[in-house]
Scaffold this motif. Sequence first.
Motif, PDB file in Angstrom:
ATOM      1  N   THR A 192       0.881  -1.256   0.074  1.00 35.11           N
ATOM      2  CA  THR A 192       0.086  -0.003  -0.023  1.00 35.11           C
ATOM      3  C   THR A 192       1.009   1.406   0.084  1.00 35.11           C
ATOM      4  O   THR A 192       0.287   2.340   0.221  1.00 35.11           O
ATOM      5  CB  THR A 192      -0.837  -0.087   1.342  1.00 35.11           C
ATOM      6  N   GLY A 193       1.866   1.160  -0.251  1.00 34.60           N
ATOM      7  CA  GLY A 193       3.182   2.291  -0.454  1.00 34.60           C
ATOM      8  C   GLY A 193       3.721   2.495   1.205  1.00 34.60           C
ATOM      9  O   GLY A 193       3.496   1.603   2.029  1.00 34.60           O
ATOM     10  N   PRO A 194       4.534   3.483   1.201  1.00 34.69           N
ATOM     11  CA  PRO A 194       5.155   3.593   2.444  1.00 34.69           C
ATOM     12  C   PRO A 194       4.213   3.945   3.476  1.00 34.69           C
ATOM     13  O   PRO A 194       3.250   4.730   3.187  1.00 34.69           O
ATOM     14  CB  PRO A 194       6.218   5.016   1.852  1.00 34.69           C
ATOM     15  N   GLY A 195       4.834   3.692   4.707  1.00 30.58           N
ATOM     16  CA  GLY A 195       3.729   3.899   5.751  1.00 30.58           C
ATOM     17  C   GLY A 195       2.535   3.082   6.105  1.00 30.58           C
ATOM     18  O   GLY A 195       1.765   3.428   6.716  1.00 30.58           O
ATOM     19  N   GLY A 196       2.838   1.794   5.209  1.00 27.20           N
ATOM     20  CA  GLY A 196       1.478   0.953   5.284  1.00 27.20           C
ATOM     21  C   GLY A 196       1.680   0.027   6.446  1.00 27.20           C
ATOM     22  O   GLY A 196       2.537   0.174   7.229  1.00 27.20           O
ATOM     23  N   SER A 197       0.620  -0.867   6.456  1.00 27.71           N
ATOM     24  CA  SER A 197       0.496  -1.868   7.593  1.00 27.71           C
ATOM     25  C   SER A 197       1.219  -3.088   7.439  1.00 27.71           C
ATOM     26  O   SER A 197       1.469  -3.221   6.320  1.00 27.71           O
ATOM     27  CB  SER A 197      -0.932  -1.766   8.030  1.00 27.71           C
ATOM     28  N   SER A 198       1.101  -3.774   8.289  1.00 18.80           N
ATOM     29  CA  SER A 198       1.624  -5.223   8.280  1.00 18.80           C
ATOM     30  C   SER A 198       0.422  -5.931   8.750  1.00 18.80           C
ATOM     31  O   SER A 198      -0.503  -5.568   9.497  1.00 18.80           O
ATOM     32  CB  SER A 198       2.458  -5.384   9.290  1.00 18.80           C
ATOM     33  N   ARG A 199       0.523  -7.355   8.120  1.00 22.18           N
ATOM     34  CA  ARG A 199      -0.203  -8.336   8.767  1.00 22.18           C
ATOM     35  C   ARG A 199       0.517  -9.517   9.462  1.00 22.18           C
ATOM     36  O   ARG A 199       1.133 -10.157   8.582  1.00 22.18           O
ATOM     37  CB  ARG A 199      -1.226  -8.774   7.841  1.00 22.18           C
ATOM     38  N   VAL A 200       0.489  -9.787  10.539  1.00 23.24           N
ATOM     39  CA  VAL A 200       1.290 -10.712  11.263  1.00 23.24           C
ATOM     40  C   VAL A 200       0.208 -11.756  11.917  1.00 23.24           C
ATOM     41  O   VAL A 200      -0.548 -11.180  12.702  1.00 23.24           O
ATOM     42  CB  VAL A 200       2.169 -10.182  12.359  1.00 23.24           C
ATOM     43  N   THR A 201       0.385 -12.989  11.519  1.00 19.18           N
ATOM     44  CA  THR A 201      -0.411 -13.821  12.298  1.00 19.18           C
ATOM     45  C   THR A 201       0.632 -15.058  12.894  1.00 19.18           C
ATOM     46  O   THR A 201       1.599 -15.385  12.208  1.00 19.18           O
ATOM     47  CB  THR A 201      -1.483 -14.645  11.601  1.00 19.18           C
ATOM     48  N   ILE A 202       0.162 -15.587  14.227  1.00 18.46           N
ATOM     49  CA  ILE A 202       1.177 -16.479  14.815  1.00 18.46           C
ATOM     50  C   ILE A 202       0.341 -17.772  15.080  1.00 18.46           C
ATOM     51  O   ILE A 202      -0.572 -17.628  15.505  1.00 18.46           O
ATOM     52  CB  ILE A 202       1.713 -15.861  16.248  1.00 18.46           C
ATOM     53  N   ARG A 203       0.871 -18.815  14.330  1.00 24.84           N
ATOM     54  CA  ARG A 203       0.305 -20.174  14.622  1.00 24.84           C
ATOM     55  C   ARG A 203      -1.094 -20.104  13.917  1.00 24.84           C
ATOM     56  O   ARG A 203      -1.891 -20.719  14.750  1.00 24.84           O
ATOM     57  CB  ARG A 203       0.531 -20.654  15.931  1.00 24.84           C
TER      58      ARG A 203
ATOM     59  N   ILE B 119     -14.062   2.165  -2.390  1.00 18.63           N
ATOM     60  CA  ILE B 119     -13.514   3.308  -3.461  1.00 18.63           C
ATOM     61  C   ILE B 119     -13.064   4.482  -2.832  1.00 18.63           C
ATOM     62  O   ILE B 119     -13.309   4.724  -1.624  1.00 18.63           O
ATOM     63  CB  ILE B 119     -14.771   3.737  -4.460  1.00 18.63           C
ATOM     64  N   THR B 120     -12.504   5.259  -3.621  1.00 17.83           N
ATOM     65  CA  THR B 120     -11.754   6.430  -3.160  1.00 17.83           C
ATOM     66  C   THR B 120     -11.452   6.605  -1.939  1.00 17.83           C
ATOM     67  O   THR B 120     -10.064   6.992  -1.969  1.00 17.83           O
ATOM     68  CB  THR B 120     -13.006   7.640  -3.350  1.00 17.83           C
ATOM     69  N   ASN B 121     -11.867   6.322  -0.830  1.00 23.40           N
ATOM     70  CA  ASN B 121     -11.376   6.834   0.368  1.00 23.40           C
ATOM     71  C   ASN B 121     -10.803   5.373   1.070  1.00 23.40           C
ATOM     72  O   ASN B 121     -10.437   5.515   2.103  1.00 23.40           O
ATOM     73  CB  ASN B 121     -12.582   7.110   1.331  1.00 23.40           C
ATOM     74  N   ASN B 122     -10.498   4.474   0.215  1.00 30.55           N
ATOM     75  CA  ASN B 122      -9.977   3.105   0.645  1.00 30.55           C
ATOM     76  C   ASN B 122      -8.740   2.811   0.744  1.00 30.55           C
ATOM     77  O   ASN B 122      -8.018   2.316   0.073  1.00 30.55           O
ATOM     78  CB  ASN B 122     -10.562   2.073  -0.336  1.00 30.55           C
ATOM     79  N   VAL B 123      -7.985   3.648   1.608  1.00 32.35           N
ATOM     80  CA  VAL B 123      -6.606   3.671   1.806  1.00 32.35           C
ATOM     81  C   VAL B 123      -6.085   3.116   3.224  1.00 32.35           C
ATOM     82  O   VAL B 123      -6.927   2.928   4.107  1.00 32.35           O
ATOM     83  CB  VAL B 123      -5.779   5.064   1.755  1.00 32.35           C
ATOM     84  N   ASP B 124      -4.987   2.526   3.059  1.00 30.53           N
ATOM     85  CA  ASP B 124      -4.319   1.910   4.337  1.00 30.53           C
ATOM     86  C   ASP B 124      -3.630   3.143   5.074  1.00 30.53           C
ATOM     87  O   ASP B 124      -2.668   3.528   4.667  1.00 30.53           O
ATOM     88  CB  ASP B 124      -3.231   0.825   3.839  1.00 30.53           C
ATOM     89  N   ARG B 125      -4.199   3.365   6.085  1.00 32.68           N
ATOM     90  CA  ARG B 125      -3.799   4.673   7.083  1.00 32.68           C
ATOM     91  C   ARG B 125      -2.607   4.251   8.059  1.00 32.68           C
ATOM     92  O   ARG B 125      -2.113   4.967   8.676  1.00 32.68           O
ATOM     93  CB  ARG B 125      -4.733   5.173   7.622  1.00 32.68           C
ATOM     94  N   GLY B 126      -2.135   3.014   7.710  1.00 35.38           N
ATOM     95  CA  GLY B 126      -0.741   2.500   8.755  1.00 35.38           C
ATOM     96  C   GLY B 126      -1.386   1.923   9.930  1.00 35.38           C
ATOM     97  O   GLY B 126      -2.280   2.803  10.587  1.00 35.38           O
TER      98      GLY B 126
END
Lengths: 494, 1024
Positions: free
Chosen positions: B143-154, B188-195
């Motif tokens: 999602t570009g710089p400043g994006g989120s991560s997804r981490v799952t454990i087990r 749509i439009t506003n659908n960004v990853d805000r970090g």
Amino acid sequence: CDKGYKQLNVNPDAVSSPTPQYVFTLAEYDGCGYGGQYGSSAADFLLGTMQYTTSYNDVAGFGSKYINSQVQQTYGAFNAAYPDEINELGIVMKAVKTDPTKINWLAEARIWRVYCYMRQTDLYGDIPYSQAGLGYDSSLYKPAYDPQQSIYMNLLSELDAAAQSLDATKSTFGASDLIYGGNTAQWKKFAYSLMLRMGMRLTKVDIASAQTWVTKAIAGGVILQDADIAKMTYIANGQNINKNPLVLDLWNNDYIAQNGQTNTEGGKYADTWISYLQSTNDPRLPIISVVWIGGKPDTTSSKQLGMSQDIANKIPANFVTFSEPNPATVLGLGSSKLLFTAAESYFLLTEAALRGWYSGATASSLYTLGIQAAMRHWSIVAGSAGTISASAINTYVNNNPLVTGTLDQQMKQIYTQFWVSIFPDAQEVYNNYRRTGYPALVPNNYPTNATGGQIFRRFLYPISEQTLNTTNYNAAVARQGPDNLMTRIWWDKQ
Amino acid sequence: QQGDRRLRGTVKGPDGNPLVGATVALVTDRRTATATDATGAFTLSLPAGEAGPIELEVSSVGFETRRVSVQRGQYVVAVTMDNTKSSLNEVVVTALGINREKKSLGYAVTTVKGDEFTTARENNIANALTGKVAGVNAAGLSTGPGGSSRVTIRGNGTLGGDNQPLYVVNGMPIDNSVPGGAPTVNGITNNVDRGDGIAGINPDDIESISVLKGGTASALYGSRAANGVILITTKKGRAQRGVGVEYNSTATLENVAVIPDFQYTYGQGLDGVMSTDLNSARASGRKSWGALIDGNNNYVAVDGQHHSYTAKKDNLQNFYQTGSTFTNSIAFAGGNEKTVYRFSAADLNSNGILPKTTYDRKTLNLSLNSKLTDRLGIEALAQYNLETGVNRTGAGDALGNPNWTPLEIANTADVRWLKPGYDSNGNEQIWNDAAIASNGYFVINKYQEKDTKNRFIGQASVSYELVKNLVIKGTASEDFYNYNYYNILPTGTLYIPNGQYTALKTDVSEFNGLVTASYKTALTKDIGLSALAGANSRKYAENRLTLNGLNFTIPYFYSFSNLASQSTVPYSPRIGVNSIFGSVDLDFKSLLFLTFAGREDWFSTLSPQNNHIFYPSVGGSFILSDAVHLPDFFTYAKLRGSWAQVGGGAPDPYQINLTYSNVTSSGPTLQNVTPDANSGSNVITNPNLKPYTSTTYEGGLELQMLKSRLGIDFTYYNRQTTNDIVNTAVSTTSGYSNVILNIGELRNSGVELLLTGKPVRTNNFSWNVSYNVAYNANKVVALAPGLPSIQIAASVNGWATLQQIVGQPFGTLVGTRMTRDAKTGLVVFNRTTHTPVMTTATQILGNSVAPYTMGLTNDFKYKRFTLSILLDGKFGNKIFSIFELYATRMGKLKSTLPGRAGGLELKGVDQTGAPYDTVITQTNGVLRNYYDNYKTYSELFLHDGSFIKLRQVILTYQIPVQHISTLKIQSANISFVARNLFILYRQTHNFDPEQSFTSSNAQGFESIGLPRTRSYGLNLSVKF
């Protein structure tokens, strides 16, 4: 260790019990809208299906082209109705049903619910009804679909019971009722008018019931005066919820630029519609239609031109020369939406008279009264910009009398005039088209259409019903026929 | 006490710096122990009468434990420690920040050192865990710089929660939420990853990261730790003369990693005809259904100009730029024997591959530790962040999604012909037949998005040793941020000509107050005991305002004051959790360790009748190699096992009772059911909401062989979640879109294997290798009675959905297929439409979560050079591509070539079973419609998401600084770093299989997000 937790879990921005009149107002707004997510909503594309409008763009032109790739546009109305007006009316009715002083509140909510459900079943056929909208109250997450016949019979008796329970001495929604301001006499007329509409709907499938209900409705008293028209009032500025929803759709989907050229989705009036109005010298043509010349709207009848429904996905060179809705009348964001008009009553009474179910007036006089009422509608909608002079009305009705002939020949005249008169309520025109075959539209056999070149007979259930309500969906399809556009619903018997 | 022998001494690291907090204990009687202070000094009072020679054991995190002999009459000891060579006596940070010997743990825990994150940087520290820890499935979003991560454990342990671990800094939880929620699949439009929250942590401040995977490991944290805990320990100051300075600078560049493999046989146009005028160019701007690409100069594109009709293969390269990230950080550390401090400042500047997309992060961090008296200590940590994101890239549906243009533009059109995307009035220029498919350059140049996050994380604690070995500690921590976001859809947008405005203003506060009492003693000479009791109070509060508006009254003037209609919606969630807990650790001769723990939680979000739950845990470890004599081949052998239960409350408040709210109106008052704050739809609340439980057991074996040259760490675990709290989609005919249910049972079981080896170990050259692999089997065991499935997400137009289905793994992709004749297997055609008949939309397509994950690290050291290479892979998942779905409709994929010349034969049966054989051609768009209709068969856009990537390469040269004596440099390293260099194996021909754009559970969708990138750069690290 949980001290204060009960209070902590109370939403500070919400109340714990509903205020029924506020929910009812919302239900009126929602019941007058048609769900559609940033695409053509049902109200919008049915204008295309009834050949009032079209678009060179395949996607936006689904209504007039029935192209196979856009059938999902028919999902919207179903998905919107239940969480909106159906659920809202459930909340209202639950809040007032045990309070005898609020009998009118209950009755008006019941009548409005009939209006809302009828619109849904007329589009889809069998739909969840008796178990619908009970997700919160009864933990019913997968409502069964009721056969359309039983829905119709239940709605008809609801109308009768609700109309009879109205009591002019008791309290009403008052100003929260944007349709009648709580007037019980008018709600009663609206209820019997809806009964007239529903009763007549049954002529193909159950003529005896049709006669029974039509007769009962007429006896109950239907809307015949302009003052009694069921209409929803709107505000031109501010939130979208307060604006005329059909106009807002037309506006946003196409006509917002107001230059005739850069229409968002390539929409215009269709040639079928404009040509017909020109052929009958209809004084409504300059009221409802403009063509943009030099950046200015021109209402001259002879300059109006409809666009062909055959244009394949490419903006035509003469796009700007095609007519579009008149911004001063049809496109008033604050204009009222007419839900049940005197004209509709007169045309249905005309048919009733021809069938021998009504003898209060002759068919031809009722037909003329219908046209005259319809001509006056435009001044109700748009004030002076929509006013047609009495002389122009008289000229038209003199030139367009109901010509005697077979029932079918006269039905053709009635429902062609109905098509002209009830515009832009395309859904009710579509309903009568399916019932009577009129107006005698030539279906658009556009390449890649989904229907074999026929006007579709119903809408598709949303695909989410297949996954979220599988068993009941399958049962409905097994009973009614395949979930496609050409399957006929119960009252649309071949 | 007079006459007792008191030993004094100092403990230093290999670099000569004092070690703070090292444990010094008498080997023969561990009750006699102490820890070094801020100057590395300790004083140990020996038991009365102890006068002879003794042996001390000195241990500290990250160092080899040493045994030191002290002679009769010796009172002063100086100890120098070596860095850890093996994990035998490793001390690790566990729940609540407690240091424990790794060998005593009954569960798997993995520690990653901070310097592994500072050389080859990821903006989001969580992304850097990818491939490093067995059983951890970490992925950065594209999602570009400043994006989120997804981490799952087990695996994913809950049906409806976010399934991400709890992030804990120095023992206290921090907030990891994405302001306003994660992007959706079809927005749509506003659908960004805000970090997310973890993106605000500066890697330079990290001493180490411990990953607590199992229930026992995390049980002391309660419900939020059910998905595991990532414990971050930050660097602290140390007593030294003068001020120590560390400087770290990194510059990296990044480019699009995967270019789709489009067809370049037929160019722009419709039905076999090239576009030769402006109107037909606009009608076909995103359609490659034209003539054979032959260099014809009559070709006219959407710029109205004549061009040569040739393939344009570099549209992605031309549309996206080279992104860059510069990070500079400096830290000062120092102190005296009473007080140590560390202050750091870091600045990160990132320019995305999408022009005008930037992200800036400034981090200031101050850590103070002070021992006021022998008994009284205080610690404080303060961090301030300022994060600014500009023009974050949208994903999902077409409107406002700039990625649409380079991916879906006709293949003979150069995307740069659409520049600048607007006309002389600033209005969007038409490039195709659908206004909703925005001109990407218009989005870049005219859409506006900006967000700023001011964040403060503060912690303070006081500890007091009431009596010997009984320590009371009180800690308060606050993670607070203020967030401001706006997103402007400008005047002149084709689809919404008068524009739209969206803003989000929110304050989020996560407070935790913790009191613990810990006691350590030896019950007998052989049995050590430590006990802990504590209470925690968590308070979460948010004050959110969502501002929406339509129609800018004065065109091109973008202010909330300039909107024809506007609404402001408040949302104020408040959550409280109170807890009491206790644990007892027993240590028998350092051979057998047992841990018992229990915790009771009260949740404000649950029904008052069912709002609390007690859960226990037990764990143990047994050092086999010390208990029995094993062959010399084995250096170390340990068996471990644990069982734990964790209970949890609802993640969001106000889900008990239905409430009603006003609907924004310009006229009469309107009221409706209060919509869900995140989805905006109506949700059926649940008055009986009770806690869910998650029960884990695990067993493991650790072996070190051949003098620790070869190591094996194996774990089996099983985790069962019951009475899960789920927000599931229901049929809208219920009157609602979703319902909150206490349902179901979800099981994760799996194995983790870590192999470590040191094949070569000479003076000049060494080679270390580490391989981890994990398999997690996930199964939805049950939902509510009569409920076979629930829906998590749906793609644009519902072309595919993501569901939880009984008997299937978490997150099953569901959709449609072409109907096939039961007898012959032939495709069934509809004679009216000449298209294959669609099956019902309930076909199971595959699993969205990879069950297999692995990582392989090779570290080579030759003299002053070190080379580190990380490969990682995930296997066995499926991904649904919406970009390919559109590219098929637009005629851009090679799969749309058959039939263009001479027609396409459709052969199968019709709906009656009779043979069906017809030829369709391009005439009247029939062929084009045929392929367009492919969108209704989800199976066509489904791919295996397995991959192996060359994730990271670091080549470091240690500069011989002793030759630059004038600068007093202690050490200096320069490194070449590269991330995501190559995809060595993949099954997705046209995109990166990790093409994910949301940190929510809605995985398994490629939805026209920003392309993933490879990055490379240089890192310089200097210590003064």
